[in-house]
Scaffold this active site. Structure first.
Site, short mmCIF file in Angstrom:
data_model
loop_
_atom_site.label_atom_id
_atom_site.label_comp_id
_atom_site.label_asym_id
_atom_site.label_seq_id
_atom_site.Cartn_x
_atom_site.Cartn_y
_atom_site.Cartn_z
N GLU A 206 63.39 35.89 58.85
CA GLU A 206 64.23 36.25 60.28
C GLU A 206 65.24 37.37 59.85
OE1 GLU A 206 66.19 32.54 61.42
OE2 GLU A 206 64.53 31.96 62.40
N GLU B 83 58.28 28.59 63.83
CA GLU B 83 59.25 27.54 63.51
C GLU B 83 59.43 27.27 64.95
OE1 GLU B 83 62.67 28.24 61.33
OE2 GLU B 83 61.52 29.62 59.67
C1 GLA Z 1 65.78 29.56 60.89
C2 GLA Z 1 65.36 29.63 59.58
C3 GLA Z 1 65.03 28.54 58.89
C4 GLA Z 1 66.09 27.20 59.24
C5 GLA Z 1 66.20 27.17 60.87
C6 GLA Z 1 67.14 26.12 61.24
O1 GLA Z 1 64.69 29.39 61.78
O2 GLA Z 1 64.34 30.45 59.49
O3 GLA Z 1 64.84 28.39 57.62
O4 GLA Z 1 67.18 27.64 58.69
O5 GLA Z 1 66.62 28.34 61.47
O6 GLA Z 1 67.00 24.89 60.61
#
Ligand code: GLA
Length: 795
Positions: A186, A263
């Site tokens: 990200e 995710e």
């Molecule tokens: C983002 C991150 C994860 C985690 C989530 C929240 O998507 O990529 O590593 O921190 O947020 O749980």
């Protein structure tokens, strides 16, 4: 039960006996690739149904059980992060053994017929200390983390090589289970820097070879900022999101790309001092059903969250919100490995798509264990290690310390009157003592830096005990130093004038979170100590033994203890803090012994009782803070009498970012935003994120922002006003239902800025519920708050 444990513990035997059930042909190697609108595994269309699991968060003897639970749920892949700091605690000293045995975990996935998606960072976020980066990078004060900094990149390259040495022969092309490897994590929430992301991609290519598919994940709103042409792009979003909308831009740009939500958040993580987070099962399942019906691949983050053992929990930012020890995440498989209602409901839905579901494995049922006592104590102040001395005060890292607490000591001149002590900045929980007497504490969560000192004798001893909690794992604030990061000064009032001086000549006591420090303590019977007037025993190290006739998982009830860390039989079990919401610690039975067990607790506040019971139920939803969780003092009112709005504009309906430009850029440190009505006509305003831009369109940093006034905030489900700039698109500020206010919030930007535009993101659910129809914005050098006691303009 014993039989179960033996089963769980004999993984190695199980591994060698289990025939590989992996779909790819293991011996000759398979092929995983992106075909037209679908993934292809060995040439056949393939939908990835991945369960996110983090092996260091699960006791190793339970790895096999948790993988089997995911398989029985209906998953075909395990998606995992590799936490750099867990593997390289000191530069070049790599550890891939025990809890860190990545290779064994990947092979175990394969033995269970599961594919693997590997996410080796280097940055991972994950609510893990510093987002997975090792603290020792901070010893180099100029280091630019996650950027083209030669030192940082050199360290990343060594780490990526070490990971590849473990598992690069386990890619699907070489007969292993690894189908994809993720490049960074990200990056859009950190910045725009394609050359850096490309460097990480090239490192992975160098170490893993060309045959494995590399991909990037980001949010639908920002993935184009860092998207590289030759990588697969996947989106991250949570329960409730409008799925078509999330993939709309990707489909426009790459009409033939397979779609994947890399995710899909099943729940959310908890922070100390904030309400326990949950997400409804129904909505989560609807989203997964929709994706499966459309052939969209996904990874369910988390399918089983596990535990942030020891000091590994991270912290969120802007502001400072340290994460609790439990990483239960309200996931389908709970922290202790039990299937929840969410699990069963989800499994029923998956059955529509896969008739031959694997059987749910047996699970270990948590039991009660009799209450026991920690009979020995080593009060902290009579067990200090040898100090170092320093003219100027420095952070923990500059003294070579990564974790634990640090005590700074100096002496004061005679002070006939009260004075004000300012600590810039206490990271993260400071306690101040004068001549051994406790004066008060400063909590970074609340931005506390000042404390009043009483008059004192010449040579009075000032002690500042600072406990480090997790380093920030999100946003630009990940360069998070611990201890006291800048300076300590004293302000005196003499004849109505203020004089401030920097305090110097410090003694430094490093109280590292290491067995050597605890082991060196001199213990006395705990019974010989007495409680202070607030009912607490002295802060320090407590030790005890307990005998068990049978072992199983249990939950240690820490509710009578203050704040600190627990070790059982040498295993770091995690942090506790009386404020909650977590009051018990998960104690896996595989780390307990029939017969004698030993326990050590370091409590930096002091316990109210030295007894601990083992519960058969986890207590992770018991918040005990007296402080209001909203951002408004009762006595405060908003005072806009002298203000004209610098922006007054209508906001369009629908999802996605909206940008509103000021006719004339305006300068100020305080911004009041007013949202008179919502687009859907309901009496609730909800906004996921707000950004401000300067007159050139560049985003103004949000790390120092602080909400100083909000006239309505929903406290159920954590929808308070600070969610407006927590950099998380799936959490949002919401006003209370029918609050009948004009929905103002005032933000202190932490410094003066020239503001040219505001960007605003409504909620990501279909129809953008609660999106505001209008904004009026006031920008000022003053807070615009009227405090009845102090008058206008005082915060
Ligand atoms: C983002 C991150 C994860 C985690 C989530 C929240 O998507 O990529 O590593 O921190 O947020 O749980």
């Amino acid at each position: 039960m014993k039989k179960l444990l033996i089963q769980a513990c004999s993984l190695v035997i199980a591994l060698s006996l289990t025939a590989s059930g992996h779909d790819a042909t293991p011996d000759q190697g398979g092929k995983f690739e992106a075909g037209k609108n679908t993934f292809l595994l060995n040439g056949e269309p393939y939908v990835i149904k991945a369960a996110e699991l983090h092996y260091p968060r699960i006791p190793r003897p339970y790895w096999d059980n948790r993988i089997k639970m995911c398989k029985a749920l209906g998953m075909n892949t395990i998606c995992l992060y590799v936490f750099w700091n867990a593997h390289e605690s000191e530069p070049d000293k790599f550890d891939f053994t025990g809890q860190n045995d990545l290779r064994e975990f990947v092979k175990l996935c394969q033995a269970n017929g599961m594919n693997v998606i590997l996410r080796p960072g280097p940055y991972v976020c994950a609510e893990w200390e510093m987002g997975g980066l090792p603290w020792w990078l901070l010893k180099n004060k100029d280091v630019r983390l996650r950027e083209d900094d030669p030192y940082f990149l050199d360290r990343v390259d060594r780490f990526q090589k070490a990971v590849a040495d473990q598992v690069s022969d386990l890619t699907v092309g070489k007969g292993g289970p690894i189908i994809m490897v993720q490049v960074e994590n990200e990056y859009g929430s950190y910045g725009i820097n394609k050359p850096y992301v490309a460097t990480i991609r090239d490192m992975l290519r160098k170490h893993f070879g060309n045959d494995v598919m590399l991909f990037q994940c980001d949010w639908a709103s920002n993935f184009t900022d860092n998207g590289l042409d030759d990588l697969l792009w996947t989106m991250n979003f949570g329960t409730g999101a409008d799925i078509d909308q999330q993939f709309a831009r990707l489909k426009e740009m790459r009409p033939e790309s397979p779609l994947m939500c890399s995710e899909y958040w099943s729940g959310w993580f908890d922070k100390w001092g904030a309400a326990h987070e949950t997400r409804p099962a129904g909505k989560m399942i609807e989203g997964l059903d929709e994706m499966l019906s459309k052939g969209i691949s996904f990874s369910l983050y988390m399918t089983h969250g596990g535990t942030n053992w020891g000091h590994w929990a991270g912290a969120n930012s802007p502001g400072y919100a340290p994460d609790v020890t439990s990483y239960d995440y309200d996931a389908p498989i709970n922290e202790s490995g039990q299937p929840t209602q969410k699990y069963h409901a989800l499994r029923r839905m998956f059955a529509k798509y896969d008739k031959k579901q694997a059987k749910i494995p047996n699970t270990i049922k948590p039991i009660e264990i009799p209450e026991f006592e920690l009979t020995e104590a080593a009060p902290l102040f009579s067990n200090l290690p040898e100090p170092n001395t320093d003219h100027d005060i420095k952070s923990m890292e500059q003294y070579g310390q990564g974790f634990g607490s640090i005590l700074y000591r100096t002496t004061l001149p005679e002070l006939e009157d009260a004075s004000l002590l300012t600590i810039n900045e206490p990271h993260d929980y400071a306690q101040v003592f004068l001549d051994g007497k406790f004066i008060g504490s400063l909590d970074r969560r609340n931005n506390e830096k000042n404390i009043a000192l009483p008059p004192c004798r010449p040579g009075a001893v000032l002690d500042i005990l600072v406990e480090a909690m997790g380093r920030i794992n999100f946003g630009r604030a990940i360069k998070d130093y611990k201890g006291i990061t800048d300076n300590v000064c004293l302000t005196l009032e003499i004849g109505h004038r203020h004089f401030t001086c920097d305090l110097k000549e410090w003694e430094i006591f490093n109280l590292e979170d290491k067995p050597e420090f605890y082991g060196a303590a001199r213990f006395v019977p705990a019974k010989s100590l007495s409680k202070d007037t607030s009912g607490r025993l002295p802060r320090g190290i407590y030790r005890g033994e307990f005998t068990l006739k049978k072992t199983s998982d249990t939950f240690l009830d820490m509710s009578a203890w203050g704040k600190g860390l627990v070790y059982v039989n040498g295993h770091p079990i995690g942090r506790f803090w009386e404020i909650g919401p977590q009051q018990s610690l998960y104690m896996p039975g595989c780390w307990l012994r029939e017969g004698k067990n030993d326990i050590m607790v370091f409590d930096i506040i002091g316990p109210r009782s030295t007894r601990i019971a083992g519960l058969d139920k986890h207590v992770i939803d018991d918040l005990r803070v007296s402080r209001a969780r909203t951002h408004r003092n009762e006595k405060d009112t908003l005072d806009l009498t002298l203000q004209e709005p610098q922006l007054s504009a209508a906001i369009t309906t629908g999802n996605g970012w909206k940008k509103l430009i000021l006719d004339t850029p305006a300068t100020g440190r305080y911004v009041c935003m007013e949202f008179p009505a919502s687009n859907d006509g309901q009496n609730i305003i909800s906004i996921a994120e707000i950004c401000l831009c300067d007159e050139t369109g560049r985003q103004i940093p949000r790390e120092k922002w602080n909400v100083i006034f909000a006239d309505s905030e929903e406290t159920e489900g954590n929808h308070t006003a600070d969610k407006l700039f927590d950099l998380q698109e799936s959490t949002y500020w919401s006003t209370e239902k029918d609050s009948n206010t004009t929905n103002h919030i005032v933000v202190d930007l932490g410094a003066v800025y020239k503001i040219g535009a505001v960007r605003l993101l409504p909620r990501m659910e279909p129809g953008a519920p609660g999106s505001p129809a209008r904004i009026r914005m006031y920008i000022s050098g003053k807070p615009m708050i009227h405090d009845k006691k102090n008058g206008p303009g005082i915060v």
